[in-house]
Design a protein around this motif. Structure first.
Motif, PDB file in Angstrom:
ATOM      1  N   GLY A 176     -10.449 -17.023 -24.607  1.00  0.00           N
ATOM      2  CA  GLY A 176     -10.939 -18.237 -25.260  1.00  0.00           C
ATOM      3  C   GLY A 176     -11.438 -19.246 -24.249  1.00  0.00           C
ATOM      4  N   ASP A 177     -12.188 -20.235 -24.746  1.00  0.00           N
ATOM      5  CA  ASP A 177     -12.738 -21.265 -23.870  1.00  0.00           C
ATOM      6  C   ASP A 177     -11.662 -22.167 -23.295  1.00  0.00           C
ATOM      7  N   ASP A 178     -10.570 -22.353 -24.036  1.00  0.00           N
ATOM      8  CA  ASP A 178      -9.512 -23.278 -23.647  1.00  0.00           C
ATOM      9  C   ASP A 178      -8.215 -22.490 -23.495  1.00  0.00           C
ATOM     10  N   VAL A 179      -7.721 -22.375 -22.276  1.00  0.00           N
ATOM     11  CA  VAL A 179      -6.522 -21.569 -22.037  1.00  0.00           C
ATOM     12  C   VAL A 179      -5.307 -22.139 -22.763  1.00  0.00           C
ATOM     13  N   ALA A 180      -5.332 -23.438 -23.057  1.00  0.00           N
ATOM     14  CA  ALA A 180      -4.212 -24.051 -23.776  1.00  0.00           C
ATOM     15  C   ALA A 180      -4.254 -23.751 -25.272  1.00  0.00           C
ATOM     16  N   ASN A 181      -5.426 -23.345 -25.764  1.00  0.00           N
ATOM     17  CA  ASN A 181      -5.584 -23.006 -27.185  1.00  0.00           C
ATOM     18  C   ASN A 181      -6.380 -21.717 -27.313  1.00  0.00           C
ATOM     19  N   PRO A 182      -5.809 -20.602 -26.873  1.00  0.00           N
ATOM     20  CA  PRO A 182      -6.555 -19.343 -26.859  1.00  0.00           C
ATOM     21  C   PRO A 182      -6.749 -18.775 -28.257  1.00  0.00           C
ATOM     22  N   TRP A 183      -7.767 -17.944 -28.421  1.00  0.00           N
ATOM     23  CA  TRP A 183      -7.948 -17.250 -29.695  1.00  0.00           C
ATOM     24  C   TRP A 183      -7.474 -15.793 -29.628  1.00  0.00           C
ATOM     25  N   GLY A 184      -6.988 -15.375 -28.466  1.00  0.00           N
ATOM     26  CA  GLY A 184      -6.439 -14.033 -28.332  1.00  0.00           C
ATOM     27  C   GLY A 184      -5.612 -13.923 -27.068  1.00  0.00           C
ATOM     28  N   SER A 185      -4.826 -12.845 -26.956  1.00  0.00           N
ATOM     29  CA  SER A 185      -3.964 -12.691 -25.784  1.00  0.00           C
ATOM     30  C   SER A 185      -3.576 -11.231 -25.589  1.00  0.00           C
ATOM     31  N   MET A 186      -3.100 -10.924 -24.376  1.00  0.00           N
ATOM     32  CA  MET A 186      -2.579  -9.607 -24.020  1.00  0.00           C
ATOM     33  C   MET A 186      -1.389  -9.833 -23.094  1.00  0.00           C
ATOM     34  N   ARG A 187      -0.246  -9.219 -23.396  1.00  0.00           N
ATOM     35  CA  ARG A 187       0.967  -9.470 -22.625  1.00  0.00           C
ATOM     36  C   ARG A 187       1.715  -8.163 -22.376  1.00  0.00           C
ATOM     37  N   HIS A 188       2.259  -8.009 -21.157  1.00  0.00           N
ATOM     38  CA  HIS A 188       3.062  -6.838 -20.810  1.00  0.00           C
ATOM     39  C   HIS A 188       4.229  -7.246 -19.920  1.00  0.00           C
ATOM     40  N   LEU A 189       5.376  -6.601 -20.114  1.00  0.00           N
ATOM     41  CA  LEU A 189       6.525  -6.744 -19.232  1.00  0.00           C
ATOM     42  C   LEU A 189       7.293  -5.431 -19.209  1.00  0.00           C
ATOM     43  N   PHE A 190       8.005  -5.178 -18.097  1.00  0.00           N
ATOM     44  CA  PHE A 190       8.463  -3.822 -17.804  1.00  0.00           C
ATOM     45  C   PHE A 190       9.913  -3.774 -17.323  1.00  0.00           C
TER      46      PHE A 190
END
Length: 385
Positions: A176-190
């Protein structure tokens, strides 16, 4: 019929996005490289990191164990999928696969995918009819019990040997244009290296599982083909080492940006946690009728230096995992269950043609002067051009 097709398109693929450019994706690697030293490459995970987020918009959360029994040469994965479609419909699924590395026996190749009923999350735990998935209070052991299908009664206990790993502050790439108000995301932890013990019972036999596993929690907070056009994934275990590397490449909407994270662990220690790695597809062959050029061998390089300009310089390669892709476990046509009319429209309008190629082969790991053989499970995924 038209409204059904339209809803199917929206649910499955949507429409092509404009070209937002590189500035509209804020990768986890960006936050580390551009963080002026205040963001570490990685940190240890906490028990709260593994809480289910249960977002109220389109997203898929998964918790997955990729396990390897080096003695009996069995490998596979157990996965819980929690998904939300457009904020109005939530579903859960349990998927399980078990296969033998070098014996082509139908009874040793188990695949189940079962819709779950009466499911709920409770912090990092998950429950459904005939399924429980629990993390103990000291954040060291997961216990999975699934009797949801007679085809595979799964009971596994997983105990981590190393600290958990999350990259940057929160392991998340934002769209998204604004990292504080994203329109999508991807997250990983292991949890990169764990022991796994338990049983898998089918109507005809019982498999005793004892070996190593990697555990990953993932969130894809947007439509899959908008988030990535391709993926490379590798999970490797040997007697001494475990290695994981995960890379996705965004569609042209986000400037074909690559995001790659990798971890190598040895016994009970994290040896490397790297963000600027390289995946090399070797000797690709075209899949007839599909068109994707699929590698017949693959190398995952672990790059210590953060600078993009030196990412392919062998002098900064601090580890690698490589081998042939000769044992195809499964070639998955992701859209196989979608009605052909919808599939044709999706392919024509969006250019989406998702296939996952899963392999299990003997690989070599090299870290410094050490070299060891082990078993690698690899997924090469193509989604769109």
């Amino acid at each position: 019929m038209l409204k059904w097709v339209q809803s199917g398109l929206s649910a499955v693929a949507g429409t092509a996005e404009p070209e937002y450019g590189r500035e509209a994706i804020h990768t986890i690697t960006d936050s580390i490289v551009n963080g002026n030293g205040d963001v570490a490459v990685s940190r240890d995970t906490t028990i709260k990191d593994f809480n289910w987020l249960c977002l109220d918009y389109t997203n898929v959360e998964t918790q997955t164990f990729y396990f390897t029994d080096l003695v009996n040469k069995y490998a596979g994965f157990a996965q819980i999928i929690h998904s939300n479609l457009m904020g109005v419909h939530t579903t859960a699924q349990f998927t399980f696969r078990l296969f033998h590395h070098d014996e082509d026996k139908a009874e040793d190749n188990i695949w189940t995918s079962t819709k779950l009923e009466n499911f709920r999350t409770d912090g990092s735990n998950f429950y459904a009819d005939k399924v429980s998935f629990e993390l103990n209070d000291d954040n060291t052991t997961y216990t999975l019990k699934s009797h949801v299908t007679e085809e595979a009664l799964v009971e596994l206990t997983v105990t981590r040997l190393t600290p958990g790993v999350i990259f940057g502050k929160d392991g998340t790439t934002y769209y998204g244009d604004d990292v504080a108000n994203p329109w999508g995301s991807m997250r990983h932890l292991f949890w990169p290296r764990c022991t796994v013990n338990g049983t898998v019972k089918t109507p005809t036999q019982t498999f005793e599982i004892s070996g190593y596993t990697m555990f990953v929690m993932a969130l894809q907070g947007m439509k899959p083909h908008h988030a990535a056009k391709a993926w490379n994934f590798m999970n490797f275990h040997s007697k001494t080492y475990s290695a994981v590397q995960m890379e996705f490449t965004t569609p042209i909407s986000y400037a074909n940006t690559k995001v790659n994270v990798g971890i190598i662990s040895k016994d009970g220690e994290i040896v490397l946690a790297t963000i600027n790695n390289v995946v090399l597809h070797q000797d690709p062959k075209e899949d007839p009728g599909v068109g994707w050029h699929v590698p017949t061998a693959i190398t995952f390089k672990y790059i210590k230096d953060k600078k993009e300009e030196v990412a392919k310089d062998d002098d900064v390669v601090v580890g690698s995992v490589s081998g042939p892709l000769t044992t195809l476990v499964e070639r998955v046509d992701v859209m196989a269950e979608i009605p052909q009319l919808v599939k044709n429209i999706v392919s024509g309008v969006v250019g989406t043609k998702p296939y996952i190629y899963q392999y299990c082969n003997e690989f070599d790991i090299e870290v410094g002067q050490d070299k060891e053989k082990g078993l690698g499970f690899t997924e090469v995924t193509f989604i769109s051009e």
